[in-house]
Design an enzyme around this catalytic site. Structure first.
Site, PDB file in Angstrom:
ATOM      1  CG  ASN A 162      11.136   2.411   9.823  1.00 32.32           C
ATOM      2  OD1 ASN A 162      11.165   1.263  10.819  1.00 32.32           O
ATOM      3  ND2 ASN A 162       9.961   2.499   8.922  1.00 32.32           N
ATOM      4  NE  ARG A 300       6.421  -5.058   4.779  1.00 32.02           N
ATOM      5  CZ  ARG A 300       7.085  -4.608   5.101  1.00 32.02           C
ATOM      6  NH1 ARG A 300       6.013  -3.468   5.662  1.00 32.02           N
ATOM      7  NH2 ARG A 300       8.212  -3.140   5.154  1.00 32.02           N
ATOM      8  CD  GLN A 329       0.925  -1.766   2.153  1.00 29.91           C
ATOM      9  OE1 GLN A 329       1.214  -1.345   3.641  1.00 29.91           O
ATOM     10  NE2 GLN A 329       2.444  -0.113   1.773  1.00 29.91           N
ATOM     11  CG  HIS A 348       2.287   0.656   5.127  1.00 30.11           C
ATOM     12  ND1 HIS A 348       3.234   0.212   4.268  1.00 30.11           N
ATOM     13  CD2 HIS A 348       3.072   0.692   6.883  1.00 30.11           C
ATOM     14  CE1 HIS A 348       4.425  -0.856   5.241  1.00 30.11           C
ATOM     15  NE2 HIS A 348       4.428  -0.271   6.670  1.00 30.11           N
TER      16      HIS A 348
END
Ligand code: NDP
Length: 401
Positions: A162, A300, A329, A348
């Protein structure tokens, strides 16, 4: 003796394994029965020559939602037909979560950074059978790598799956902040038409100095994508890029983030979270940036000091902050990044487009096929193996050891 050695160095999964997969919830309106588009474009390979995942079978149609519980990364039929047990849950936090309860006899954990199953040292200590932790995506900081090393757990991620997805998101967020897109869109939603409200904070990106902290797969892809915008490009990294790449893109190299940020109108963070980068963007480093700079962090959350970011937006030291990474998260409803001024945060999502899901689900299957067959996992997928940082992990991560 040889077999015993092979088993001891792992990569030979048990004949019948329990695979515990932690995925995000299905859409609030239910698992999709139709999609916005009919197919995905064919991508020939990754920049630099790495091949796309090569599993023996797929188990899904590219373009399907795979990262949520019902999608199950397309693994269910494959695993169950081999006699393995697949447990899929989104309930991952707290002592009585399904994840916590199921972990005690799990052989393999699969999780995505978007909805991370935090494999802490305490949890690893309570999972004696655990031998493989797969990150379906990139970024394995939700796994305590020191504890994984200590317990002989292999950690693997689907490197490159990704990277371009995130790089596109970074470019989108840079343009969005600099051009004041989101507040202007809100004017439309609110039925308004005050042009000055929209443009009083809007600029062109052209001519600005843009710097990336780290020029790995994502950082370098961001640089390549930004070059046609006629900006000045800067980077810092632990290893310098080849001279031909620097010259081709007109890159200015800086020894450290502290050296680079005073020159930049826009800074994008594209380094892994590890002891060297944790808390890097604190009051001091943000204070060294140009007043009115933009900071984009899709790497991050904990690379930036949460409250220092809020303070800098409130004082005007930063003109904008955007990204998709939070800690923890999911982010709690009262997380200050939801309400701070001039932000362009999303949940995210950047690395979990349907396009990316097809690649990292295929990569996850490839890793599992290799594991069960006792074949080596691709070196570029390895983060920890054989009791030490390995493969991509040895190159880009550090530990506290
Ligand atoms: P790469 O491993 O290709 O690149 C990481 C780069 O960071 C490497 O060039 C590495 O340097 C560099 N680096 C490491 N430590 C430092 C440091 N202290 N200072 C400067 N540079 C440093 O990873 P990717 O580009 O694929 O991904 C980067 C990160 O992005 C991931 O670790 C993950 O946290 C995040 N990510 C976020 C996603 C999202 O959905 N938001 C999805 C995918 C990734 P070198 O190798 O030269 O030592």
């Amino acid at each position: 003796m040889v077999l015993k050695h092979l088993l001891a160095t792992q990569n030979v999964g048990p004949a019948m394994a329990k695979v515990l997969c932690v995925l995000y919830d299905d859409p609030t309106v239910g698992y999709p029965t139709a999609y916005a588009r009919d197919d995905l474009p064919q991508v020939p390979g990754y920049p630099g020559g790495q091949t796309l995942p090569t599993p023996r079978g797929l188990g899904f149609t590219p373009g399907q939602l795979l990262g949520s519980v019902t999608g199950a990364l397309g693994l269910r039929e494959y695993l169950e037909s081999q006699g393995h047990t697949l447990v899929v849950t989104s309930d991952k936090d707290g002592a009585d979560s399904v994840f916590d309860r199921e972990l005690v006899d799990a052989d393999i954990v699969v999780s995505q950074p978007f909805w991370p199953a935090y494999l802490t040292a305490e949890r690893i200590a309570r999972a004696p059978r655990l031998k493989l932790a797969i990150t379906a995506g990139i970024g394995s900081d939700h796994v305590d790598l020191d504890a994984a090393i200590e317990h002989g757990i292999t950690v693997a991620e689907v490197t490159h799956s990704n990277s371009i997805s995130v790089a596109e998101h970074v470019v989108m967020m840079i343009l969005s902040l600099v051009r004041n897109y989101l507040p202007s869109h809100q004017v439309v939603l609110d039925g308004g038409w005050n042009i000055a409200d929209c443009v009083a904070r809007a600029y062109d990106l052209e001519g600005m100095h843009v710097g990336t902290v780290a020029a790995g797969r994502i950082g370098a892809a961001v640089l390549r994508r930004l070059a046609p915008f006629d900006v000045h490009l800067h980077y810092t990294d632990r290893h310098r890029l080849p001279r031909a790449v620097e010259d081709g893109l007109g890159l200015v190299f800086h020894e450290s983030a502290a050296d680079m940020v005073p020159f930049c109108d826009v800074v994008t963070i594209n380094a892994p979270l590890h002891p060297e980068t944790e808390g890097l963007f604190d009051d001091e480093l943000i204070g060294a940036m140009k007043r009115g700079a933009y900071l984009i962090n899709t790497a991050r959350a904990r690379i930036a000091d949460r409250d220092a970011v809020v303070r800098a937006l409130e004082s005007g030291q930063l003109a904008g902050y955007a990204g998709d990474v939070w800690f923890p998260q999911p982010a709690p409803a009262d997380h200050p990044w939801r309400t701070m001024p001039h932000h362009g945060m999303t949940p995210h999502i950047s690395g979990s487009t349907l396009s990316a899901q097809a690649r990292y689900a295929a990569g996850t299957r490839e890793i599992l096929e290799n594991w069960f067959a006792g074949e080596p996992i691709r070196d570029e997928y390895l983060i920890v193996d054989g009791g030490k940082l390995a493969g991509a992990g040895a190159h880009s991560y550090s530990t506290n050891r």
